[in-house]
Design a protein around this motif. Structure first.
Motif, mmCIF file in Angstrom:
data_model
loop_
_atom_site.group_PDB
_atom_site.id
_atom_site.type_symbol
_atom_site.label_atom_id
_atom_site.label_comp_id
_atom_site.label_asym_id
_atom_site.label_seq_id
_atom_site.Cartn_x
_atom_site.Cartn_y
_atom_site.Cartn_z
ATOM 1 N N SER B 191 0.828 -1.115 0.049
ATOM 2 C CA SER B 191 -0.015 0.153 -0.032
ATOM 3 C C SER B 191 0.706 1.213 0.128
ATOM 4 C CB SER B 191 -0.866 -0.268 1.073
ATOM 5 O OG SER B 191 -1.634 -1.101 1.321
ATOM 6 N N SER B 195 4.073 2.477 3.752
ATOM 7 C CA SER B 195 3.754 1.322 4.337
ATOM 8 C C SER B 195 4.515 0.155 4.332
ATOM 9 C CB SER B 195 2.262 0.918 3.714
ATOM 10 O OG SER B 195 1.840 -0.203 4.227
ATOM 11 N N ARG B 363 -1.552 4.938 -3.765
ATOM 12 C CA ARG B 363 -1.169 4.171 -2.876
ATOM 13 C C ARG B 363 -1.038 2.579 -3.240
ATOM 14 N NH1 ARG B 363 1.880 5.562 0.188
ATOM 15 N NH2 ARG B 363 1.964 7.096 -1.602
ATOM 16 N N THR B 385 -2.882 -4.318 6.341
ATOM 17 C CA THR B 385 -3.348 -3.402 4.909
ATOM 18 C C THR B 385 -4.234 -4.273 4.259
ATOM 19 O OG1 THR B 385 -1.393 -3.924 3.727
ATOM 20 C CG2 THR B 385 -1.284 -1.954 5.213
ATOM 21 N N GLN B 387 -4.396 -5.640 1.394
ATOM 22 C CA GLN B 387 -4.178 -5.514 -0.040
ATOM 23 C C GLN B 387 -4.140 -3.964 -0.242
ATOM 24 O OE1 GLN B 387 -6.867 -7.182 -2.357
ATOM 25 N NE2 GLN B 387 -8.444 -5.560 -2.088
ATOM 26 N N PRO B 388 -3.480 -3.517 -1.324
ATOM 27 C CA PRO B 388 -3.663 -1.974 -1.467
ATOM 28 C C PRO B 388 -5.270 -2.051 -2.470
ATOM 29 C CG PRO B 388 -2.060 -3.158 -3.342
ATOM 30 C CD PRO B 388 -2.437 -4.000 -1.992
ATOM 31 N N SER B 389 -5.774 -0.940 -2.229
ATOM 32 C CA SER B 389 -7.028 -0.738 -2.820
ATOM 33 C C SER B 389 -7.246 -1.392 -4.176
ATOM 34 C CB SER B 389 -7.241 0.898 -3.032
ATOM 35 O OG SER B 389 -8.361 1.189 -3.919
#
Lengths: 557, 557
Positions: B191, B195, B363, B385, B387-389
């Protein structure tokens, strides 16, 4: 869950008579907005949270307690960003900054971003596909006066609290739903509640600590906190969730030497539609838990991904459904009050999520807590996740702020409530039809995604030669033979080494198509009958072959 | 930076003669893809990284070393997700799952997502606005055979490594640019690199440890690691970045009692366009640093947000510019080889980012490291997190996989190279024109966003009565009086309590418009002259008033 003798409960779980004092209305929020004028928030603008809440509208409330004595050394030692001092100078008129290392928006290779979304009330996939509204964000909409959020800002670096434009919406939503009863509450965005949980544990815990949670819990929470050297004490539950008297006893009798660690002060709970048990704490239970939290000076993490998956009452397979809430006010009053809404001390960090009501892939959520706690959280965010995806924030902003507004979002949440009510009713009706009720029993869930079923393993023909664990294993694998997958209850124990006396399976009604839910439960019934040596249903369902009677809802156990 | 006597360097910094053996070509990747057939990856699919790399194409290489002895107790103790065992059963034909708590995509209120982006080669804002390509993702494109990534999958929960669809692209890109020289390398999404840095420190460090970094460094890195109880040793730098001989001496002479901590083994570096110094390590320097890392068994975090902001050589204000790279191959050969590309041991975790070359708000970034390290990292991701968006991933996928492809992305990176070359030339030309060179000196940056200038504070009329720190303060504030903001060099010391002998200011040429960059440097020159009691430039610029000569590039200091 806990033996019946331990149930600390009350027959009524109806909370409609509970009035939240001083609820904020959509009208109050709209009026304040109109008075405050246009929001101007450029790249990485620091949000003025008090302005979003209304600078004077919470002044009659007391202030939150300080939590310095509960913060971990890691959290206490976080310093502010050393370069932010310079950021204050950016407001100097005429200043040219060669300071911050932000790339120019000229190099974001995006001119527009569009999403096609539901018009209010026309929610179905087909309606959206055929008649959805297209919302478009341009690169320079802010400079061109078209919007107060655009690609140039959203795709740039931002503040740890997320973009002021969208944070305002979240704060207002929180005020409308929860209206926290202390003055200095605040919100800050998260990259989803799992990330927020990880950060919260690091904020309050250090290696050697214990925390408390429900005796059955979300395994990811355990897997998040255990590697930090933190141990988890599971608190007994009944059908109304965590049992406050037993928590009080555990805390009052805590033996530091026996437990090799200090008395816990952090309570992690999922009060609504709990995972995996589906239990929802009624308001009276919440007050009792909060009272124990006061007594032992606990800090509460209220993790509420399923809060808006509260459903209409279950009326049984042969009774008419309860009609949907007639108004936003009725809908809001139908929700069990949150811990946040009764948190006079500021001892609650509430974690909200869009994962269950908009889309998990957004990885955007938010916390609500006292400003002291939010400030520490933002500080950690600045050196870890930085902020949730600006692309996600822009998508949510276009949908929630510019298209639906607070009112349309409540309509959507009512739609979700009715959809989940339908799914829950489908699985319960199927359970009534297909499961052998002398072996499988359950409490109809009031919220969430999960149906939790107790299996009377003592009725297994090979018990006690065969252990409970082996029977659970056998049934799990036999289900797969019957092409249906349910989760073993034993996977959800907060304390894996605790002595187990009960056996459960968890089924979710959130994901599969409704016809598949019914078929999966039919298969599960056949699998249970096979494992437990009962005759198969010859005529399709209970009540048609005389094996089980179907008499309304299955009672509490 | 370090006194001239300490420069451990070599005159040539040209790396074009360095051949990366066995570079992967775009053609090889395309051929492998064609042979492997269509990628089918449904919701939360586990990626087959070896298939994306080519199962046999790296087998001739050795395997990475194991790093168990370097992992923190936190990282070592991470267990796999207990529910993932059940996930393996999902492939059973005909199975209906009531297992995982995923919401149905029916309830994602999005039918389409579109972005308008540049056609290859038509990069300017105006061209994109007028003639950009609109890329659209539908909700069920995968089921409808229109794409192998869609809203139903991208907006759902996913794996910690990110969506297989986009991870494949990242792995191929990494192979084309770096082709790591060991067999079991892998990539996993992050992310964003801040991060990833936070997670990497938790993976390798525990309270009481020391890590090493360049003596000047990115303050956020310090603010990330210090609250973990980890201390930072700054290694001297020269104009070619971190000095390996001095690092070797520090490690060889490490006194655990004096330092109250064990000898460090983690080296955090930004080898290209370093923040704040702008220094870029030439290939020979990297080999020497890697050799010291082998000698002392170090693990290297190679943080490379500026890698693709390597620029054309600076020719000076009056010489013609160097033409852009004529081909992808020439472009790739012009890049300084990464540590990853020479990492035969698997002792490097490389952090890549889209923040400087696509958009910070996405991100989304990724790491490349050995499978052992990636597995531990994914495990942490699953409990933080996640996973990233997915929205960001879908946007990047549409642009990079479906529209530009590897080839178009290299074209974009060449465009970025030329844009930053222009910006860098603007600031350097302005410095030549406006700064008093007997007081301000610099080395032209070869990469990144930052121009680092040394100020000879001993020329200040009140020195030594006035301290270096006070002179820095005075100049900083005087700059603001002159409406220009530059960052103080002292904000960037890795060790704040170290004795300082030099004074620097950092200016970025990334953000402001080019005419503003020139004006800001003109103001800075006026501010320096005022502080240092020199006469103002009467005629606009150096060389026109006789105060300073302008003779090509400013020499090294």
């Amino acid at each position: 869950m806990a033996p019946p003798a331990a149930i600390e409960s009350y027959p009524e779980t109806d909370t409609s008579s509970f009035t939240i004092p001083d609820r904020f209305t959509l009208q109050q929020v709209a009026k304040r907005r109109a008075a405050s004028g246009k929001l101007v928030a450029t790249v990485a603008a620091v949000a003025d949270v008090d302005a979003f809440k209304g600078r004077t509208q919470h002044l009659h409330k007391g202030k939150a307690r300080r939590w310095d004595h509960r913060l971990s050394p890691e959290s206490r030692s976080r310093k502010g960003n050393s370069l932010k001092g310079a950021a204050g100078l950016l407001k100097t008129p005429g200043l040219i900054s060669l300071g911050g290392g932000l790339p120019s928006a000229d190099y974001f290779p995006f001119d527009e971003l569009s999403i096609k979304v539901p018009e209010i009330g026309r929610w179905s996939d087909k309606e959206v596909h055929d008649h959805g509204k297209v919302l478009t964000a341009g690169k320079h909409d802010q400079a061109e006066g078209k919007s107060h959020f655009d690609i140039a800002t959203a795709f740039q670096y931002g503040q740890g609290h997320g973009a002021a434009q969208f944070l305002r919406w979240l704060i207002e939503h929180t005020e409308i739903v929860h209206n926290p009863p202390y003055q200095d509450w605040s919100c800050t965005m998260t990259s989803g509640s799992t990330s927020a949980t990880d950060m919260a544990f690091r904020m309050f815990c250090k290696a050697g600590d214990w925390i408390m949670t429900e005796q059955f819990t979300f395994p990811t929470m355990i897997e998040t906190v255990r590697p930090m050297g933190v141990r988890v004490a599971g608190i007994p539950m009944d059908e109304y969730g965590l049992c406050p008297k037993q928590m009080d006893q555990i805390l009052s009798n805590w033996d530091e030497r026996e437990r090799c660690g200090p008395k816990p002060f952090l309570l992690y709970i999922v009060p609504t539609g709990q995972n995996p048990t589906g239990a929802t704490q009624p308001v009276q239970r919440r007050r009792e838990v909060y009272a124990v939290a006061k007594k032992h000076d606990l800090y509460i993490l209220e993790d509420e991904p399923y809060y808006f998956l509260q459903m209409q009452p279950y009326t049984g397979p042969n009774a008419p459904d309860v009609p949907p809430p007639a108004s936003h006010e009725e809908f809001l009053r139908s929700l069990v009050p949150s811990y946040l809404s009764m948190d006079v001390d500021g001892r609650v960090m509430r974690l909200d999520s869009f994962s269950k009501v908009i889309a998990p892939g957004s990885r955007v959520g938010w916390i609500t807590a006292s400003e002291q706690i939010c400030e520490r959280f933002r500080n950690h965010t600045d050196t870890s996740t930085q902020q949730p995806s600006g692309i996600s924030q822009l998508v949510l902003f276009k949908l929630l702020e510019e298209h639906w507004g607070h009112s349309g979002y409540l309509d959507w949440l009512i739609h979700m409530r009715m959809e989940y009510t339908g799914r829950r009713n489908t699985i319960l009706d199927a359970c009534e039809r297909y499961l052998p009720k002398d072996i499988v029993s359950w409490v109809p869930p009031m919220a969430g995604m999960f149906h939790w079923m107790e299996i009377d393993f003592t009725r297994h023909p090979e018990y006690p030669q065969m252990s409970m664990d082996d029977i659970e294993d056998q049934l799990f694998l036999n289900n797969v033979e019957h092409k249906t997958l349910l989760m073993k209850g034993s996977w959800f124990y907060a304390e894996s080494d605790v002595e187990k006396h009960k056996m459960y399976f968890r089924a979710t009604y959130a994901a599969a198509r409704t016809d598949q839910i019914e078929e999966a439960i039919r298969r599960f019934g056949a699998s249970v009958r096979e494992c437990f040596g009962l005759a198969a249903l010859t005529n399709g369902a209970n009540g048609t072959n005389g094996t089980n009677g179907t008499n309304g809802t299955n009672g509490t156990h």
